[in-house]
Design an enzyme around this catalytic site. Structure first.
Site, short mmCIF file in Angstrom:
data_model
loop_
_atom_site.label_atom_id
_atom_site.label_comp_id
_atom_site.label_asym_id
_atom_site.label_seq_id
_atom_site.Cartn_x
_atom_site.Cartn_y
_atom_site.Cartn_z
N HIS A 1 9.89 -5.51 28.37
CA HIS A 1 10.79 -5.44 27.20
C HIS A 1 9.96 -5.71 25.95
O HIS A 1 9.74 -6.86 25.58
CB HIS A 1 11.91 -6.47 27.37
CG HIS A 1 12.97 -6.38 26.32
ND1 HIS A 1 14.28 -6.78 26.53
CD2 HIS A 1 12.94 -5.95 25.03
CE1 HIS A 1 14.99 -6.60 25.44
NE2 HIS A 1 14.18 -6.11 24.49
N HIS B 1 9.19 -3.80 22.05
CA HIS B 1 9.36 -2.71 21.09
C HIS B 1 8.05 -2.56 20.34
O HIS B 1 7.61 -3.52 19.69
CB HIS B 1 10.48 -3.05 20.10
CG HIS B 1 11.80 -3.30 20.78
ND1 HIS B 1 12.77 -2.33 20.88
CD2 HIS B 1 12.29 -4.40 21.41
CE1 HIS B 1 13.81 -2.84 21.54
NE2 HIS B 1 13.55 -4.09 21.86
N GLU C 1 23.11 -9.19 24.80
CA GLU C 1 22.19 -10.04 24.02
C GLU C 1 23.06 -10.91 23.10
O GLU C 1 23.11 -12.12 23.24
CB GLU C 1 21.23 -9.17 23.20
CG GLU C 1 20.28 -9.96 22.29
CD GLU C 1 19.40 -9.06 21.41
OE1 GLU C 1 19.68 -7.85 21.31
OE2 GLU C 1 18.44 -9.60 20.82
#
Ligand code: HPA
Ligand code: ZN
Length: 338
Positions: free
Chosen positions: A14, A16, A197
């Site tokens: 995970h 970005h 989240e």
């Protein structure tokens, strides 16, 4: 314990790539591309990184991405990340990129894609770290725009491993994106989605039931629904948890209140990841240190978390076996005090 974490073979699931833009590189690229920044110094940038929720972070994060203009910029960004985590004993990374953040600024798809791919291939050869790309749709934009983005990705199908869903969560349920995920699966992409989240456990259900994802990004709010936890455990659907991100975005009050240890003990396939390390105060090792200290994790917990990541990775059986063997050998040596 720090040394145990440093040398632990790790997998990042995970991350970005736009979230790896360090303030130093932000300034360098702004200068290279003649872009005016609203900051006078690196310290001023760091001081701006105080967030109250996901949206307060996203506003700054999308603004930062404006300095990324050329193929070389994307190459430099990706190379810096892979070099950094390779030095932290990360063996494999599955990396999100946000095409719409760039195409909406007039940057052609091939510009960022080619830069990212060139760095990824170079890193595999020179650093021995493998990686895959996951295209994320921005959920604050329309489902039609996501479909358009999937079409734009078609010429690059072989270079993109999967698709995901990120950006503002509240009020943007996964169900809005069912059609684009159906099409992506038909085209052979692996699919994941951010859910739970900030948003409710209900969004995690939607992601697994309607989008048919095999892995959930974040997913920490699943704890609110015992039936969902039962389901995640039974199906072994992994959660890519990002502890420092969760603290920075006020999902939990502090690390002692994080629920990753509780999820682990319940049998959920949890992993530790960094999300946007340039903004949240650390890469993989820093996430492992902070979580270990905050929740008093044992070496057995950390080993299990790394093993979960191998299980959760989109890797072929041979590579998984090799990574499991490496991790097991490391853990055995540590246990026997070698
Ligand atoms: N959540 C949603 N979107 C994001 C995140 C995140 O943690 N990081 C970058 N885009
Ligand atoms: Zn994320």
């Amino acid at each position: 314990m720090k040394k145990f974490i440093d040398n632990l073979p790790k997998i990042e699931l995970h991350l970005h790539i736009e979230g790896t833009l360090e303030p130093e590189m932000l300034f360098d690229l702004a200068q290279r591309n003649h872009i005016q920044l609203p900051y006078q110094s690196i310290q001023e940038v760091r001081d701006a990184y105080h967030f109250t929720n996901l949206q307060s972070f996203l506003d700054i994060y999308y603004q930062g991405a404006n300095v990324l203009q050329t193929e070389q910029d994307f190459y430099d960004l990706m190379w810096a990340y892979l070099e950094k985590v390779s030095s932290q004993n990360v063996r494999h990374a599955e990396i999100f990129f946000d095409p719409q953040t760039h195409t909406h600024r007039g940057i052609p798809f091939e510009v960022f894609l080619n830069g990212l791919v060139r760095a990824k291939e170079g890193a595999r050869q020179k650093l021995g770290i493998s990686s895959e790309l996951i295209l994320c749709f921005l959920r604050h934009l329309s489902p039609e725009d996501a479909l358009k983005t999937l079409d734009q990705a078609r010429p690059f199908r072989e270079k993109i491993f999967g698709v995901g869903l990120d950006s503002s969560e509240m009020g943007r349920p996964p169900s809005l994106f069912k059609e684009v995920f159906d099409r992506a699966r038909d085209q052979g992409y692996r699919v994941v989605a951010h859910a739970g989240e900030e948003g409710p456990a209900e969004y995690v259900w939607e992601a697994v039931e309607l989008l048919d994802v095999k892995r959930i990004d974040h997913g920490v709010r699943s704890i609110d629904d015992p039936k969902l936890i039962e389901y995640l455990v039974e199906k072994q659907i992994p959660l890519t948890v990002c502890p420092l991100s969760n603290i920075k975005l006020c999902v939990f009050e502090d690390m002692t209140h994080h629920n990753i240890k509780q999820l682990l003990d319940l049998g959920v396939c949890v992993t530790i990841n960094s999300d946007d390390p340039a903004y949240f105060g650390g890469y993989m090792n820093e996430n492992f240190y902070a979580t270990q200290v905050g929740l008093n994790l044992s070496k057995a917990d950390l080993y299990k978390i790394s093993r979960n990541a191998i299980q959760a990775a989109f890797l072929n059986g041979d590579r998984k076996q090799a990574l499991n063997a490496e991790l097991d050998a490391y853990y055995r040596d540590q246990e026997s005090g070698n």
